[in-house]
Design a protein around this motif. Sequence first.
Motif, PDB file in Angstrom:
ATOM      1  N   LYS A 243       0.210  -1.475  -0.397  1.00 25.49           N
ATOM      2  CA  LYS A 243      -0.009   0.022  -0.160  1.00 25.49           C
ATOM      3  C   LYS A 243       1.428   1.176  -0.261  1.00 25.49           C
ATOM      4  O   LYS A 243       1.761   1.112   1.067  1.00 25.49           O
ATOM      5  N   GLY A 244       0.591   2.099  -1.024  1.00 25.55           N
ATOM      6  CA  GLY A 244       1.542   3.386  -1.171  1.00 25.55           C
ATOM      7  C   GLY A 244       2.053   4.081  -2.434  1.00 25.55           C
ATOM      8  O   GLY A 244       1.564   5.080  -2.651  1.00 25.55           O
ATOM      9  N   LEU A 245       3.072   3.120  -3.027  1.00 28.80           N
ATOM     10  CA  LEU A 245       3.949   3.881  -3.646  1.00 28.80           C
ATOM     11  C   LEU A 245       2.799   3.400  -5.427  1.00 28.80           C
ATOM     12  O   LEU A 245       2.650   4.273  -6.302  1.00 28.80           O
ATOM     13  N   VAL A 246       1.619   2.730  -5.561  1.00 36.58           N
ATOM     14  CA  VAL A 246       1.066   2.454  -6.698  1.00 36.58           C
ATOM     15  C   VAL A 246      -0.457   2.539  -6.348  1.00 36.58           C
ATOM     16  O   VAL A 246      -0.768   1.114  -5.660  1.00 36.58           O
ATOM     17  N   PRO A 247      -0.778   3.220  -6.442  1.00 38.51           N
ATOM     18  CA  PRO A 247      -2.655   3.203  -6.129  1.00 38.51           C
ATOM     19  C   PRO A 247      -3.420   2.322  -6.287  1.00 38.51           C
ATOM     20  O   PRO A 247      -3.059   1.380  -7.765  1.00 38.51           O
ATOM     21  N   ASP A 248      -4.023   2.019  -5.854  1.00 38.63           N
ATOM     22  CA  ASP A 248      -4.839   0.125  -5.799  1.00 38.63           C
ATOM     23  C   ASP A 248      -4.113  -1.302  -6.305  1.00 38.63           C
ATOM     24  O   ASP A 248      -4.818  -1.898  -5.826  1.00 38.63           O
ATOM     25  N   LEU A 249      -3.396  -0.818  -6.026  1.00 34.48           N
ATOM     26  CA  LEU A 249      -2.640  -1.974  -5.917  1.00 34.48           C
ATOM     27  C   LEU A 249      -2.639  -3.537  -5.081  1.00 34.48           C
ATOM     28  O   LEU A 249      -2.421  -4.804  -5.000  1.00 34.48           O
ATOM     29  N   HIS A 250      -2.849  -2.831  -3.680  1.00 41.44           N
ATOM     30  CA  HIS A 250      -2.968  -3.139  -2.370  1.00 41.44           C
ATOM     31  C   HIS A 250      -4.830  -4.321  -2.476  1.00 41.44           C
ATOM     32  O   HIS A 250      -4.755  -4.419  -1.472  1.00 41.44           O
ATOM     33  N   LYS A 251      -5.553  -3.341  -3.514  1.00 41.11           N
ATOM     34  CA  LYS A 251      -6.443  -4.406  -3.468  1.00 41.11           C
ATOM     35  C   LYS A 251      -6.562  -5.149  -4.040  1.00 41.11           C
ATOM     36  O   LYS A 251      -8.441  -5.596  -4.721  1.00 41.11           O
ATOM     37  N   THR A 252      -5.377  -5.652  -4.960  1.00 43.84           N
ATOM     38  CA  THR A 252      -5.491  -6.797  -6.054  1.00 43.84           C
ATOM     39  C   THR A 252      -5.660  -8.103  -4.666  1.00 43.84           C
ATOM     40  O   THR A 252      -5.039  -8.885  -5.638  1.00 43.84           O
ATOM     41  N   TYR A 253      -4.840  -7.975  -4.192  1.00 46.04           N
ATOM     42  CA  TYR A 253      -5.077  -9.048  -2.703  1.00 46.04           C
ATOM     43  C   TYR A 253      -5.633  -8.595  -0.986  1.00 46.04           C
ATOM     44  O   TYR A 253      -6.074  -7.978  -0.975  1.00 46.04           O
ATOM     45  N   PHE A 254      -6.031  -9.360  -0.158  1.00 45.33           N
ATOM     46  CA  PHE A 254      -5.760  -9.338   1.251  1.00 45.33           C
ATOM     47  C   PHE A 254      -4.882  -9.910   1.725  1.00 45.33           C
ATOM     48  O   PHE A 254      -4.190 -10.903   1.854  1.00 45.33           O
ATOM     49  N   GLY A 255      -4.669 -10.058   3.349  1.00 46.66           N
ATOM     50  CA  GLY A 255      -3.763  -9.430   4.035  1.00 46.66           C
ATOM     51  C   GLY A 255      -4.694 -10.830   4.782  1.00 46.66           C
ATOM     52  O   GLY A 255      -5.835 -10.607   5.519  1.00 46.66           O
ATOM     53  N   LEU A 256      -3.518 -11.744   5.272  1.00 40.57           N
ATOM     54  CA  LEU A 256      -3.733 -12.563   6.101  1.00 40.57           C
ATOM     55  C   LEU A 256      -2.169 -12.487   6.916  1.00 40.57           C
ATOM     56  O   LEU A 256      -1.403 -12.355   6.354  1.00 40.57           O
ATOM     57  N   PHE A 257      -2.522 -13.341   8.521  1.00 38.52           N
ATOM     58  CA  PHE A 257      -1.058 -13.740   8.724  1.00 38.52           C
ATOM     59  C   PHE A 257      -0.978 -14.649   9.078  1.00 38.52           C
ATOM     60  O   PHE A 257      -1.629 -16.059   9.372  1.00 38.52           O
ATOM     61  N   SER A 258       0.392 -15.328   9.118  1.00 36.23           N
ATOM     62  CA  SER A 258       0.769 -16.559   9.278  1.00 36.23           C
ATOM     63  C   SER A 258       1.392 -17.399  10.844  1.00 36.23           C
ATOM     64  O   SER A 258       1.804 -15.887  11.167  1.00 36.23           O
ATOM     65  N   ILE A 259       1.150 -17.492  11.585  1.00 37.75           N
ATOM     66  CA  ILE A 259       1.666 -17.488  12.965  1.00 37.75           C
ATOM     67  C   ILE A 259       1.988 -19.039  14.121  1.00 37.75           C
ATOM     68  O   ILE A 259       1.307 -19.870  13.157  1.00 37.75           O
ATOM     69  N   ALA A 260       2.955 -18.774  14.332  1.00 34.57           N
ATOM     70  CA  ALA A 260       3.787 -19.785  14.200  1.00 34.57           C
ATOM     71  C   ALA A 260       4.059 -20.005  15.450  1.00 34.57           C
ATOM     72  O   ALA A 260       4.924 -19.164  15.959  1.00 34.57           O
ATOM     73  N   LEU A 261       5.042 -21.381  16.185  1.00 29.19           N
ATOM     74  CA  LEU A 261       5.304 -21.884  17.219  1.00 29.19           C
ATOM     75  C   LEU A 261       6.208 -22.190  16.921  1.00 29.19           C
ATOM     76  O   LEU A 261       6.608 -23.064  16.330  1.00 29.19           O
TER      77      LEU A 261
END
Length: 407
Positions: A243-261
């Motif tokens: 998000k930030g440098l190129v408009p709308d690029l962040h709209k092509t994916y959704f963010g998730l999170f990998s949690i590990a131990l």
Amino acid sequence: MAETSVREEVHWTVTATPAPECRRLDGRVEVDVLVVGGGLTGCRTALGLAEAGASVALVDGERIGWGASGRSGGQANPIWRQTPEELIARLGRNHGERLIRTTLTSAQDLFADIARFGVDCDAVQSGWLQAAHTRRTRDRLRSLGRAWAAVGMDIGELEGDAVREASGSPAYGFALRHAAGGNVQPLSLTRGYARAAIERGALAFENTPISRLERVDGKWHAHAPTGEIVAENVVLATNAYSKGLVPDLHKTYFGLFSIALATAPLSEAQQREILPGKVTISDSRLAIYFARYDRDGRLIFGCVGSSEQVDRLGGFARVKRGLRTVFPQIADIAIERKWAGRIAVTPEMMPHMHEPAPGVLAGLGYSGRGIVMTSVMGPALAARLLGTPPTSCPSRSCRLRRSRSTG
């Protein structure tokens, strides 16, 4: 399960090879290609370009491997969630068949790269078990495996006691075994690619956030707090931080999170029972469970969560429950570290290559297949910038997509 001394710390930072020597940008630099993002995609792209003789600047706002590349589980999973026929239906015959050929060799290409560039990353290619957690997913996995085996992938089927023997887990009744799969120390792999790129002439800058890109007289000017980089072409390899440098690029994916131990090291007897031979495993849940060993016999176990704050929204609690479910025989083992990392997932569950503006390429959205598929995307981005047209990229390329961005 012991928790009194669990550190919230990325385990890989403790066991990684030393970081390559990088500096903060100071002044003005002019190169052929600017690569923004010092993760696996950016480092492998910079390596391919530098090896071909292009002048390259590799830049990260934090440190090399700071993001998802240094926080992942490190599993080398060499198959898509779609059958070859489904890929052709989605992408068309030309792109689909190219992607199928790419997939068939992707894991071997990764481990060949590791050997060719002398990357010390605790690489283990002892197979990957893809386990079904329900009867319905068993039927889907069986169809998936047979479809890929029909086009040449080395895949076996395991059922009942054979799954327990191969995995050490009583939680699954069916699994595919992918012979080419394995695992790596992901931060060491990232640092190794960066080091190899630097040895071939690439410039590498850390703690250098790019705040703005602008096109001036046919060249791209990248502005940072301590200087400026001018380049003919730009590669955005920022993945879930786009998000930030190129408009709308962040709209092509959704963010998730990998949690590990990371557990305490298992005994030799436990290692002979659980994931024998250091095989890697993940299952068919939408928010998968995954597990593998590190070089010292610690079990790395994780899942997909909802926040990069490890304990928020039950993330770490779910990982602990998952460990008890998958490997109940070590339910009380001590846990040494826990951590999380941001990942990018596309609607198709496949990575995208975008060309949002003239001279700008972006590769992102690995959807849980980043270790293998960044080694596909990096060479594809390099080849595209070195003159390969999008309709005739080598078989290691991914489908070219244009975002709605205008740059």
